[in-house]
Write a protein that holds these residues in place. Structure first.
Motif, PDB file in Angstrom:
ATOM      1  N   ASN A 176      39.350  26.326  16.203  1.00  0.00           N
ATOM      2  CA  ASN A 176      38.963  27.108  14.744  1.00  0.00           C
ATOM      3  C   ASN A 176      40.183  26.389  13.876  1.00  0.00           C
ATOM      4  OD1 ASN A 176      36.693  28.428  15.717  1.00  0.00           O
ATOM      5  ND2 ASN A 176      37.956  30.199  16.227  1.00  0.00           N
ATOM      6  N   ALA A 177      39.606  26.371  12.640  1.00  0.00           N
ATOM      7  CA  ALA A 177      40.773  25.896  11.693  1.00  0.00           C
ATOM      8  C   ALA A 177      40.734  26.854  10.335  1.00  0.00           C
ATOM      9  CB  ALA A 177      40.422  24.625  11.223  1.00  0.00           C
ATOM     10  N   TYR A 178      41.884  27.095  10.076  1.00  0.00           N
ATOM     11  CA  TYR A 178      41.977  28.012   8.819  1.00  0.00           C
ATOM     12  C   TYR A 178      43.115  27.057   7.778  1.00  0.00           C
ATOM     13  CZ  TYR A 178      40.564  31.235  12.343  1.00  0.00           C
ATOM     14  OH  TYR A 178      40.058  31.566  13.430  1.00  0.00           O
ATOM     15  N   ARG A 179      42.442  27.003   6.632  1.00  0.00           N
ATOM     16  CA  ARG A 179      43.374  26.463   5.431  1.00  0.00           C
ATOM     17  C   ARG A 179      43.722  27.369   4.481  1.00  0.00           C
ATOM     18  NH1 ARG A 179      44.919  21.360   4.559  1.00  0.00           N
ATOM     19  NH2 ARG A 179      43.302  20.454   5.614  1.00  0.00           N
ATOM     20  N   LEU A 180      45.063  27.638   4.326  1.00  0.00           N
ATOM     21  CA  LEU A 180      45.509  28.651   3.609  1.00  0.00           C
ATOM     22  C   LEU A 180      46.031  27.914   2.345  1.00  0.00           C
ATOM     23  CD1 LEU A 180      46.250  31.728   3.088  1.00  0.00           C
ATOM     24  CD2 LEU A 180      48.426  31.093   4.011  1.00  0.00           C
ATOM     25  N   ALA A 181      45.421  28.421   1.023  1.00  0.00           N
ATOM     26  CA  ALA A 181      45.526  27.719  -0.106  1.00  0.00           C
ATOM     27  C   ALA A 181      46.907  28.296  -0.790  1.00  0.00           C
ATOM     28  CB  ALA A 181      44.694  28.137  -1.086  1.00  0.00           C
TER      29      ALA A 181
ATOM     30  N   LEU B   4      43.591  37.808  11.815  1.00  0.00           N
ATOM     31  CA  LEU B   4      44.812  37.990  10.870  1.00  0.00           C
ATOM     32  C   LEU B   4      44.316  38.852   9.572  1.00  0.00           C
ATOM     33  CD1 LEU B   4      43.331  35.977   8.088  1.00  0.00           C
ATOM     34  CD2 LEU B   4      43.464  34.151  10.007  1.00  0.00           C
ATOM     35  N   GLU B   5      45.213  39.123   8.679  1.00  0.00           N
ATOM     36  CA  GLU B   5      45.130  39.839   7.483  1.00  0.00           C
ATOM     37  C   GLU B   5      45.458  38.943   6.543  1.00  0.00           C
ATOM     38  OE1 GLU B   5      46.363  43.757   5.159  1.00  0.00           O
ATOM     39  OE2 GLU B   5      47.312  43.381   7.009  1.00  0.00           O
ATOM     40  N   LEU B   6      44.646  38.728   5.448  1.00  0.00           N
ATOM     41  CA  LEU B   6      45.139  38.027   4.240  1.00  0.00           C
ATOM     42  C   LEU B   6      45.270  38.875   3.221  1.00  0.00           C
ATOM     43  CD1 LEU B   6      45.026  35.032   2.948  1.00  0.00           C
ATOM     44  CD2 LEU B   6      42.465  35.643   2.185  1.00  0.00           C
ATOM     45  N   LEU B   7      46.624  38.885   2.837  1.00  0.00           N
ATOM     46  CA  LEU B   7      47.127  39.606   1.908  1.00  0.00           C
ATOM     47  C   LEU B   7      46.930  39.203   0.435  1.00  0.00           C
ATOM     48  CD1 LEU B   7      50.860  39.902   3.455  1.00  0.00           C
ATOM     49  CD2 LEU B   7      48.907  41.669   3.862  1.00  0.00           C
ATOM     50  N   GLN B   8      46.747  38.061   0.080  1.00  0.00           N
ATOM     51  CA  GLN B   8      46.726  37.568  -1.164  1.00  0.00           C
ATOM     52  C   GLN B   8      46.363  36.140  -1.357  1.00  0.00           C
ATOM     53  OE1 GLN B   8      50.578  38.081  -2.959  1.00  0.00           O
ATOM     54  NE2 GLN B   8      50.844  36.078  -2.853  1.00  0.00           N
ATOM     55  N   GLY B   9      45.278  35.542  -2.126  1.00  0.00           N
ATOM     56  CA  GLY B   9      45.292  34.071  -2.241  1.00  0.00           C
ATOM     57  C   GLY B   9      44.012  33.773  -1.640  1.00  0.00           C
ATOM     58  N   GLU B  10      43.746  32.557  -1.235  1.00  0.00           N
ATOM     59  CA  GLU B  10      42.464  31.955  -0.821  1.00  0.00           C
ATOM     60  C   GLU B  10      42.738  31.244   0.558  1.00  0.00           C
ATOM     61  OE1 GLU B  10      41.262  29.388  -3.629  1.00  0.00           O
ATOM     62  OE2 GLU B  10      41.539  30.722  -5.125  1.00  0.00           O
ATOM     63  N   MET B  11      41.489  31.400   1.593  1.00  0.00           N
ATOM     64  CA  MET B  11      41.730  30.865   2.776  1.00  0.00           C
ATOM     65  C   MET B  11      40.156  30.212   2.961  1.00  0.00           C
ATOM     66  SD  MET B  11      42.537  32.531   6.416  1.00  0.00           S
ATOM     67  CE  MET B  11      40.675  33.003   6.576  1.00  0.00           C
ATOM     68  N   PHE B  12      40.262  28.953   3.590  1.00  0.00           N
ATOM     69  CA  PHE B  12      38.897  28.292   4.102  1.00  0.00           C
ATOM     70  C   PHE B  12      38.935  28.435   5.483  1.00  0.00           C
ATOM     71  CE2 PHE B  12      36.578  24.358   4.903  1.00  0.00           C
ATOM     72  CZ  PHE B  12      35.310  24.724   4.626  1.00  0.00           C
ATOM     73  N   ALA B  13      37.928  28.792   6.002  1.00  0.00           N
ATOM     74  CA  ALA B  13      37.741  28.941   7.728  1.00  0.00           C
ATOM     75  C   ALA B  13      36.535  28.211   8.178  1.00  0.00           C
ATOM     76  CB  ALA B  13      37.802  30.401   8.137  1.00  0.00           C
ATOM     77  N   VAL B  14      36.793  27.296   9.064  1.00  0.00           N
ATOM     78  CA  VAL B  14      35.705  26.728   9.943  1.00  0.00           C
ATOM     79  C   VAL B  14      35.933  27.289  11.313  1.00  0.00           C
ATOM     80  CG1 VAL B  14      34.685  24.773  10.955  1.00  0.00           C
ATOM     81  CG2 VAL B  14      35.838  24.886   8.499  1.00  0.00           C
ATOM     82  N   THR B  15      34.779  27.998  11.961  1.00  0.00           N
ATOM     83  CA  THR B  15      35.026  28.744  13.239  1.00  0.00           C
ATOM     84  C   THR B  15      34.088  28.054  14.016  1.00  0.00           C
ATOM     85  OG1 THR B  15      33.596  30.434  12.778  1.00  0.00           O
ATOM     86  CG2 THR B  15      35.946  30.820  12.293  1.00  0.00           C
ATOM     87  N   ASP B  16      34.387  27.358  15.149  1.00  0.00           N
ATOM     88  CA  ASP B  16      33.485  26.961  16.220  1.00  0.00           C
ATOM     89  C   ASP B  16      33.115  27.895  17.183  1.00  0.00           C
ATOM     90  OD1 ASP B  16      33.237  24.363  14.874  1.00  0.00           O
ATOM     91  OD2 ASP B  16      34.916  23.607  16.087  1.00  0.00           O
ATOM     92  N   GLU B  17      33.889  28.630  17.638  1.00  0.00           N
ATOM     93  CA  GLU B  17      33.550  29.421  18.824  1.00  0.00           C
ATOM     94  C   GLU B  17      34.015  30.743  18.633  1.00  0.00           C
ATOM     95  OE1 GLU B  17      35.792  28.236  22.198  1.00  0.00           O
ATOM     96  OE2 GLU B  17      35.068  26.133  22.129  1.00  0.00           O
TER      97      GLU B  17
END
Length: 190
Positions: free
Chosen positions: A78-83, A100-113
């Motif tokens: 899996n991949a996660y891009r934090l802006a 994970l816990e996203l506290l603020q901002g933006e994240m893009f996630a691609v999960t395969d499994e």
């Protein structure tokens, strides 16, 4: 006297190396910083350090991006891009799937499994994959957040709402709702 100085220097190197993750291998790490641009910091063991591409991430790490900075995190397949101007905290227990816990901002996630992905929390709500693979974005702002699902599906962990591809789970002041995404909402990542 020389032996004491050498022993102190070695102890200092081990202490710094432990905090920086120098001795972590990929099996002991919770994730890996694949790509880092700009200033991205990690808080670990009471110390704040600047991350570099290839650094191992440990359970409990708090990762923060500054202006014009971003990080690509890999965990399993899996991949996660934090802006930029975003912050997240990795779960404390590395024996469980990546969470994970996203506290603020933006994240893009691609999960395969689905098995490699545990959960995502934000604004006191927890989200899980309902169908993998999944592709989604998460936006957290003061008092609100949304999970925009582009492929697969993401659900509230209590099972009360599930967003399929083309839908969003929105949370405003603690109340969750399901929305339909429009093409205009996907063309801006501000």
């Amino acid at each position: 006297m020389v032996a004491v100085i050498i022993a102190l220097a070695a102890a200092a190197a081990v202490a710094v190396g432990s905090v920086k993750g120098w001795f972590a291998d990929e099996e002991g790490a919770y994730g890996k910083a694949q790509e880092v641009s700009g200033i991205v910091s990690v808080e670990r063991g009471g110390a704040s350090l600047e991350l570099s591409s290839g650094d191992m991430l440990m359970a409990g790490d708090k990762i923060t991006t500054n202006d014009k900075a971003e990080i690509l995190i890999s965990a399993g397949s899996n991949a996660y891009r934090l802006a930029e101007n975003s912050a997240l905290v990795l779960a404390e227990d590395a024996s469980k799937p990546f969470s994970l816990e996203l506290l603020q901002g933006e994240m893009f996630a691609v999960t395969d499994e689905g098995g490699d992905f545990g959960s995502l929390s934000a604004q006191e709500k927890e989200f899980v994959l309902a169908e993998a693979p999944a592709v989604f974005t998460v936006n957290v702002r003061t008092g609100s957040m949304s999970v925009n699902v582009l492929a697969g599906s993401v659900a509230l962990s209590d099972g009360s709402l599930t967003a399929e591809a083309g839908q969003a789970l929105s949370v405003v002041e603690g109340e969750a709702s399901l929305l339909t995404l429009s093409a205009g909402s996907l063309s801006s990542f501000e």
